[in-house]
Design a protein around this motif. Structure first.
Motif, PDB file in Angstrom:
ATOM      1  N   ASP A   8     -64.252 115.710 -31.976  1.00 21.55           N
ATOM      2  CA  ASP A   8     -64.648 115.902 -30.667  1.00 21.55           C
ATOM      3  C   ASP A   8     -62.960 116.696 -29.956  1.00 21.55           C
ATOM      4  O   ASP A   8     -63.104 117.342 -28.702  1.00 21.55           O
ATOM      5  CB  ASP A   8     -64.659 114.378 -29.973  1.00 21.55           C
ATOM      6  N   VAL A   9     -61.526 116.158 -30.259  1.00 24.31           N
ATOM      7  CA  VAL A   9     -60.574 116.358 -29.456  1.00 24.31           C
ATOM      8  C   VAL A   9     -60.742 117.516 -29.466  1.00 24.31           C
ATOM      9  O   VAL A   9     -60.487 118.980 -28.769  1.00 24.31           O
ATOM     10  CB  VAL A   9     -60.015 115.894 -29.879  1.00 24.31           C
ATOM     11  N   LEU A  10     -60.677 117.794 -31.033  1.00 24.07           N
ATOM     12  CA  LEU A  10     -60.885 119.572 -31.360  1.00 24.07           C
ATOM     13  C   LEU A  10     -61.362 120.328 -30.748  1.00 24.07           C
ATOM     14  O   LEU A  10     -60.774 121.632 -30.074  1.00 24.07           O
ATOM     15  CB  LEU A  10     -60.576 119.835 -32.380  1.00 24.07           C
ATOM     16  N   ARG A  11     -62.978 119.820 -30.560  1.00 21.56           N
ATOM     17  CA  ARG A  11     -63.674 121.064 -29.493  1.00 21.56           C
ATOM     18  C   ARG A  11     -63.701 120.882 -28.251  1.00 21.56           C
ATOM     19  O   ARG A  11     -64.167 122.399 -27.855  1.00 21.56           O
ATOM     20  CB  ARG A  11     -65.356 120.454 -30.326  1.00 21.56           C
ATOM     21  N   SER A  12     -63.067 120.097 -27.576  1.00 22.05           N
ATOM     22  CA  SER A  12     -62.478 119.554 -26.328  1.00 22.05           C
ATOM     23  C   SER A  12     -61.917 120.327 -25.869  1.00 22.05           C
ATOM     24  O   SER A  12     -61.973 121.107 -24.741  1.00 22.05           O
ATOM     25  CB  SER A  12     -62.710 118.330 -25.716  1.00 22.05           C
ATOM     26  N   LEU A  13     -60.285 120.524 -26.453  1.00 20.42           N
ATOM     27  CA  LEU A  13     -59.821 121.565 -26.096  1.00 20.42           C
ATOM     28  C   LEU A  13     -59.548 122.756 -26.212  1.00 20.42           C
ATOM     29  O   LEU A  13     -59.436 123.416 -25.532  1.00 20.42           O
ATOM     30  CB  LEU A  13     -57.931 120.800 -27.156  1.00 20.42           C
ATOM     31  N   ARG A  14     -60.568 123.129 -27.628  1.00 15.76           N
ATOM     32  CA  ARG A  14     -60.926 124.371 -27.645  1.00 15.76           C
ATOM     33  C   ARG A  14     -61.790 124.739 -27.191  1.00 15.76           C
ATOM     34  O   ARG A  14     -61.551 126.037 -25.782  1.00 15.76           O
ATOM     35  CB  ARG A  14     -61.943 124.372 -28.985  1.00 15.76           C
ATOM     36  N   TYR A  15     -62.852 124.075 -25.965  1.00 13.48           N
ATOM     37  CA  TYR A  15     -62.952 124.277 -24.719  1.00 13.48           C
ATOM     38  C   TYR A  15     -62.772 124.503 -23.366  1.00 13.48           C
ATOM     39  O   TYR A  15     -62.471 125.361 -22.324  1.00 13.48           O
ATOM     40  CB  TYR A  15     -64.595 123.570 -24.710  1.00 13.48           C
TER      41      TYR A  15
END
Length: 153
Positions: A5-12
């Protein structure tokens, strides 16, 4: 909070594509393939989703610091620190985006999650210190939400 979730959020938040995410990993001298990254970014219910380990997340955060601030060739490379917890994620993001206390307060305020100065400083203390406070999932989630609002408008 789950590392995926952190990785996906930072990518966004950063508005970057998969190739740029792989470049961030390469900044930390970590090799990751496109299919491996795609498996990390799949939604929660997907059966092909692979959980992002603390080691992978640690390399991503270190790569993000280098990606945003640049590498300093005069200093020796720091060893990658894991296991990762919400406090470490918050610290690494603070360094990567060069955030001061006022910036952190503004980001959390933008996400409608105000935090007092003593509460915020307790998150950045060394674990075991008497005023240390663990960062909860809700605080990190709201920080990422506020960071997204700050970066993407």
């Amino acid at each position: 909070m789950i590392n995926n979730d952190v990785l996906r959020s930072l990518r966004y938040s950063l508005n970057i594509n998969d190739a740029t995410v792989l470049e961030v990993f390469s900044q930390a001298n970590y090799s990751l393939t496109q299919p491996e990254l795609a498996a990390f970014l799949l939604p929660e219910g997907d059966e092909n989703r692979v959980l992002c380990s603390d080691e992978v997340m640690a390399h991503f955060l270190d790569g993000l610091v280098c990606f945003k601030r640049g590498k300093n060739d005069n200093l020796p490379a720091q060893p990658v620190q894991w296991p990762i917890n919400n406090n470490v994620i918050l610290k690494k993001l603070r360094v990567a985006f060069e955030l001061k206390d006022a910036d952190l307060h503004d980001i959390l305020q933008a996400a409608d999650f105000p935090v007092s100065k003593p509460e915020l400083s307790a998150l950045f203390r060394k674990e075991g210190q008497k005023n240390f406070r663990p960062c909860g999932d809700q605080l990190l989630r709201n920080f990422l939400k506020g960071l997204t609002l700050r970066l993407r408008g």
